[in-house]
Design an enzyme around this catalytic site. Sequence first.
Site, PDB file in Angstrom:
ATOM      1  CB  CYS A   1       4.736 -11.602 -35.825  1.00 20.56           C
ATOM      2  SG  CYS A   1       5.652 -12.370 -34.467  1.00 20.56           S
ATOM      3  CG  ASP A  46       3.429  -4.198 -29.468  1.00 20.53           C
ATOM      4  OD1 ASP A  46       2.447  -3.709 -30.061  1.00 20.53           O
ATOM      5  OD2 ASP A  46       3.458  -5.389 -29.063  1.00 20.53           O
TER       6      ASP A  46
HETATM    7  O1  LIG Z   1       1.019 -12.497 -30.821  1.00 23.96           O
HETATM    8  C1  LIG Z   1       0.974 -12.704 -29.599  1.00 23.96           C
HETATM    9  O2  LIG Z   1       0.105 -13.425 -29.107  1.00 23.96           O
HETATM   10  C2  LIG Z   1       1.998 -12.089 -28.710  1.00 23.96           C
HETATM   11  C3  LIG Z   1       2.062 -12.531 -27.385  1.00 23.96           C
HETATM   12  C4  LIG Z   1       3.001 -11.991 -26.527  1.00 23.96           C
HETATM   13  C5  LIG Z   1       3.886 -11.021 -26.967  1.00 23.96           C
HETATM   14  C6  LIG Z   1       3.810 -10.560 -28.283  1.00 23.96           C
HETATM   15  C7  LIG Z   1       2.879 -11.076 -29.151  1.00 23.96           C
HETATM   16  N1  LIG Z   1       2.763 -10.628 -30.458  1.00 23.96           N
HETATM   17  C8  LIG Z   1       3.488  -9.548 -31.045  1.00 23.96           C
HETATM   18  O3  LIG Z   1       2.959  -8.270 -30.724  1.00 23.96           O
HETATM   19  C9  LIG Z   1       3.197  -7.374 -31.790  1.00 23.96           C
HETATM   20  C10 LIG Z   1       1.923  -6.684 -32.214  1.00 23.96           C
HETATM   21  O4  LIG Z   1       0.926  -7.602 -32.595  1.00 23.96           O
HETATM   22  P1  LIG Z   1      -0.440  -7.142 -33.318  1.00 23.96           P
HETATM   23  O5  LIG Z   1      -0.074  -6.850 -34.756  1.00 23.96           O
HETATM   24  O6  LIG Z   1      -0.930  -5.932 -32.612  1.00 23.96           O
HETATM   25  O7  LIG Z   1      -1.357  -8.308 -33.234  1.00 23.96           O
HETATM   26  C11 LIG Z   1       3.810  -8.202 -32.913  1.00 23.96           C
HETATM   27  O8  LIG Z   1       5.222  -8.150 -32.843  1.00 23.96           O
HETATM   28  C12 LIG Z   1       3.366  -9.580 -32.530  1.00 23.96           C
HETATM   29  O9  LIG Z   1       4.142 -10.547 -33.075  1.00 23.96           O
END
Ligand SMILES: O=C(O)c1ccccc1N[C@@H]1O[C@H](COP(=O)(O)O)[C@@H](O)[C@H]1O
Length: 210
Positions: free
Chosen positions: A9, A128
């Site tokens: 992502c 998450d």
């Molecule tokens: O990536 C971002 O900036 C974000 C902003 C707002 C909501 C979600 C976001 N990212 C998503 O969060 C999870 C975990 O991310 P990480 O691997 O801990 O960096 C994932 O689904 C991201 O795409």
Amino acid sequence: MSVVRCKICGITRLEDALAAVAAGADAIGLVFYERSPRAVSIEQARAIVTALPPFVTTVGLFVDMPRAEMDEVLAAVPLDLLQFHGDESAADCEAVGRPYIKALRVRAQDDVTALVDAYPGARAVLLDTFVEGVPGGTGQAFDWSLVPVQLSKPVILAGGLTPENVTAAIAQVRPYAVDVSGGVEAGKGIKDAARVKDFVRAVRAVGDLM
Ligand SMILES: O=C(O)c1ccccc1N[C@@H]1O[C@H](COP(=O)(O)O)[C@@H](O)[C@H]1O
């Protein structure tokens, strides 16, 4: 043998999307949240999505976006799946009329089963890390023991995953899929191709053991 799917992502560049696909990712995620350092414009997103080969799921991530703005994105970018990552209710998600997954940020005091059951129309839930005031992309893992063994929806595990910890995460949670953003970056919004490759390889390897 049980395959664990893998989504990369926070993609902002076509070269990173193609590197993720080449590494074997099943899905790529595009962040339509202007406060994120990984936010993409409609033009950027369209250029990435339309250049991808088939059989790769394209996921659009939204955080409480007003419906009119979301409709603009959906009209211009051919997304396969929506990821609602804010405080959207089930009714909000359903009203868009597209297949969706709902992100739920897990705290110790939460009844995760009830949180998941509140979204009967979701294709899956993405679990998450909860950080006050930050909707996601925190790069922090949560206590995986908070995930019940049985849930009514497939689980996509997210939050602080890395090539180094994803094997343990999968072994403990046994999710349908995993999702990573910060753990495979060279900088905000810029993926590190070698880390993406290591992440996907680790996911495939642990899947073979399950
Ligand atoms: O990536 C971002 O900036 C974000 C902003 C707002 C909501 C979600 C976001 N990212 C998503 O969060 C999870 C975990 O991310 P990480 O691997 O801990 O960096 C994932 O689904 C991201 O795409």
